[in-house]
Structures are given as structure tokens and as C-alpha cells.
Design a protein around this motif. Sequence first.
Motif, PDB file in Angstrom:
ATOM      1  N   SER A 201      57.551 -58.213 -55.261  1.00  0.00           N
ATOM      2  CA  SER A 201      58.197 -58.887 -54.128  1.00  0.00           C
ATOM      3  C   SER A 201      59.250 -57.989 -53.483  1.00  0.00           C
ATOM      4  CB  SER A 201      58.837 -60.195 -54.609  1.00  0.00           C
ATOM      5  OG  SER A 201      59.468 -60.857 -53.556  1.00  0.00           O
ATOM      6  N   ASN A 205      59.318 -56.643 -49.751  1.00  0.00           N
ATOM      7  CA  ASN A 205      60.499 -56.887 -48.929  1.00  0.00           C
ATOM      8  C   ASN A 205      60.985 -55.586 -48.280  1.00  0.00           C
ATOM      9  OD1 ASN A 205      62.261 -58.858 -47.952  1.00  0.00           O
ATOM     10  ND2 ASN A 205      63.855 -58.249 -49.381  1.00  0.00           N
ATOM     11  N   GLN A 209      61.270 -54.951 -44.361  1.00  0.00           N
ATOM     12  CA  GLN A 209      62.526 -54.544 -43.722  1.00  0.00           C
ATOM     13  C   GLN A 209      62.341 -53.259 -42.917  1.00  0.00           C
ATOM     14  OE1 GLN A 209      65.337 -54.364 -46.930  1.00  0.00           O
ATOM     15  NE2 GLN A 209      65.817 -56.541 -46.835  1.00  0.00           N
ATOM     16  N   SER A 288      55.571 -64.395 -52.923  1.00  0.00           N
ATOM     17  CA  SER A 288      55.803 -63.113 -52.254  1.00  0.00           C
ATOM     18  C   SER A 288      54.739 -62.839 -51.193  1.00  0.00           C
ATOM     19  CB  SER A 288      55.827 -61.967 -53.271  1.00  0.00           C
ATOM     20  OG  SER A 288      54.566 -61.770 -53.862  1.00  0.00           O
ATOM     21  N   GLN A 291      55.385 -64.919 -48.194  1.00  0.00           N
ATOM     22  CA  GLN A 291      56.594 -64.480 -47.483  1.00  0.00           C
ATOM     23  C   GLN A 291      56.219 -63.765 -46.190  1.00  0.00           C
ATOM     24  OE1 GLN A 291      59.336 -65.382 -49.021  1.00  0.00           O
ATOM     25  NE2 GLN A 291      60.916 -64.528 -47.716  1.00  0.00           N
TER      26      GLN A 291
END
Length: 450
Positions: A201, A205, A209, A288, A291
Amino acid sequence: MNNEISVQSAVENTPISTALSSSENGRDKAIIVHVFFSQDKNLEDLAEFQLLAQSAQVDILQIVTTSRSTPQAKYFVGQGKAEEIAELVKQSDADVILVNHQLTPAQTRNLESLCECRVVDRTGLILDIFAQRARSHEGKLQVELAQLKHLATRLVRRKTGLDQQKGAIGLRGPGETQLETDRRLIRVRIAQLQNRLEKVSKQRNQNRQTRQKADIPTISLVGYTNAGKSTLFNRLTQAEVYAADQLFATLDPTLRRLSVQDVGTTILADTVGFIRDLPHDLVSAFKSTLQETTEASLLLHVIDASDTRKQENIEAVNAVLEEIQADNVPTLSVYNKIDRLDNIRPHIEFNDEQQPIAVYISAQANLGIDLLFDAIRQRLRNEILSLSVSLKPAQGKIRHAFYRLNCVRNETIAERGEYLIEIEIDKIEWLKLIKRFPELEPFNPVKNQE
């Protein structure tokens, strides 16, 4: 575990990888059980469950239906119907009973004892399909985590002589019941899986980003299982993701670059299909992966336009989106498979503000794909900013950047040589320029809007 003590373990004897064990020909023989709880018999639910069973590589021997006002506490079905199912199991030599409902652990045990046959409920069957389809490392971890959470609620005390604690001298067991040992082992394994998924995850992420810093929009495909998401994904990106006319053909998420006119590079994400009563353990295990959906710039909600239950499917998808807190993400409805309908041509539907809200296409027949790109462009095209910027003579690089973006509408030179430039520029492009040239910050109207 002590090898000298022969004890029965639910962890050792229950296959984690799949709820359906393979028979000699590699396929289980199953009896399907479905209960109607209203006078209006909903045969579509039963048909969907048959598709789920076929997706799990199961041979359906017989379908047993019954009507009840409420589930029976002991067997879920009535006593007489349970005995009828047990007789059918003996006659047909079935390997498993598939129940199109969520059973309590007690109901599962009682039916297994009576029928002397494995019993798998709707949740167990969906988990089994996911176990068969998982290909990536992350997908396998997610499925195992969901299965262990499901199994943890179904551990029972086994009738063995040595694995129970006794209160008197000479009658004490090994100090910890096998049931407690199993629970502890599952807790340990769940913790290990959650730690591994946490690392995955974090990596996701970081990638997300990075895309956000580069202002790359993400488009996420969502929809009911078998609505045609992967076929559309392949059509849009020229990818070769596995697509088939079956439930949950795609499990592992796939991301590809997609170029959209007036928007530039975007990322298109193909996600797992949703279904009615999607097990909560799966939703949490796939956190995840999902997400990608919650942080998307735009959701393409793919709908099978030829499905008679499309409205119910839409509501089921919306319920899952709400559960994962993605219900506020901008959404464009994509009605797929229009080639199966009469008198429906590819077209875009607009709302009162002339914003595209739905597109009618066929990914398989390659109909309306250009309209879909146009709708995506209109939904992702950012607001245009009209700005007046004053540049010093030494700031020629910024002026050059304006002209490269073709956003200059008027330019005059002041007495002291400053360039007074009027521009019309896409909001995202403007924010990118500010990152490159912090000197533009005094002219930034966006910070005042936020």
C-alpha cells in the motif's frame, strides 16, 4: 506443534487457497440451494449464482429451491428441505452444497453434519473464485487475508480426546486447546499478511503521489462484474488484459498510460468488478487496490446496457463506492454492449450545464469509442484561467514557455521594458508553470480560490 500428539487442526485441515477442492476430473459436483423470501420469486438472483458457480469451475448437478418467510435458525432452510438435500447428496454423489445466501457458522456445521458433505455459502464461493483468479503477489495476499478473516469466524471445537483442557490431575491436555492454537495461528498469519499489504500500500501510495505531483489525472474503471470493463480497458489502451464473458475475469488491478486530447497523459486503472453483497472481508482486504478508485480524477462507471437488472447493478456498485468512500469522485456513466440492443446508437448524454454524464458505446464492437474519448476530454478539461502577467526583460524563459503553450492572447511592452502579457491557460498547466517558475506566484489566482 508437537508431532507426538495427534490433534486435529482446523488450520491444517481447512484449505486456505480454495473452498472447493478438486475432484478427479478437476471439477466439483455441486447441488445449488436457493431460498425465495418473497412471493415475487427473483429468478435473476438464482441465475447470477449459477454463473458464479460456473466461474468457480463447478458442475451443477441439481438446483433446489424453497420459499420461506424467514431463515430457519438451525439449517437456514426447513428441517424437511434439509433432509431432502441430504438425500439428494447421497443419490447424486455430490461433492459440495452451494447455498446462495450467507450462512452462520452454526448453520454451515449443521448442514454439513446432516448431509455429510461440504457446504459453501455465497461469501465462500466468491472468495473461492478470487482465490482461483489471483495472479499477482498482491492479489494472492489480499485473497488469503480475506479467506482467513472468513475462516476465523468458523473455527469450531473438534471432538478429539487430547486437545481439550481438563480440570483434574491426569486429565489435563497440552495446555492450550487446539481451537485456541488455531485461532492464534490465524491471528499471527493475518498480522503477517496485513504487514505485507501495508508495504504494498505504501508503494502504491508513493506511485500515486508521484503522479499527483506531476499533475497526471487518473481515470478508474468501476462497474458490476462482467459489465465489460477489461474489454473497454483493452480497447482504450491497446493492452492485452485478460477479458472473458464470466464473473470476476479480472482480479488484479492494471494501470496503463492513456493520452487524451487537450488533457495530455492520464493513467487508466482497471479494477476488480463489484457484485451484490460483496463480502466485507474482501472490501477491507482490497483496500489498497480500491484506493486507486477513491483518489481518481474521474470514474468511468461501466454498465451492461443489455442487462435487464442494470438499475439494480448500478445501485450495488454505488453501495460499494459509498462503502470505500469514493461516492464523491466525479463519475461518467458508460453504457456498454449497445450492440446487443435494437435502435440504440452511440451517443453522449449531457446535463443542464452541458456536461457529459453518460456515453453509450460497445467496446467489443468498437462503437462510440471516439465519443467516449470526447466525453472524457470534456470532463477532465480543466477550467481556463484568464490572467494578466507582468514579466521583467530578464524573464524571457517564462515568456517563451507561454508562447510554447500557445496561451498568449495579447502582449504589450511597458516604458521600462516589462512584458505585459494577457494569457488564457488551462488551470493544471498554470499550476505546473508555477512549480517551474516560482516568480509567477504573485499572479496566481488559484491559491485565493482554495
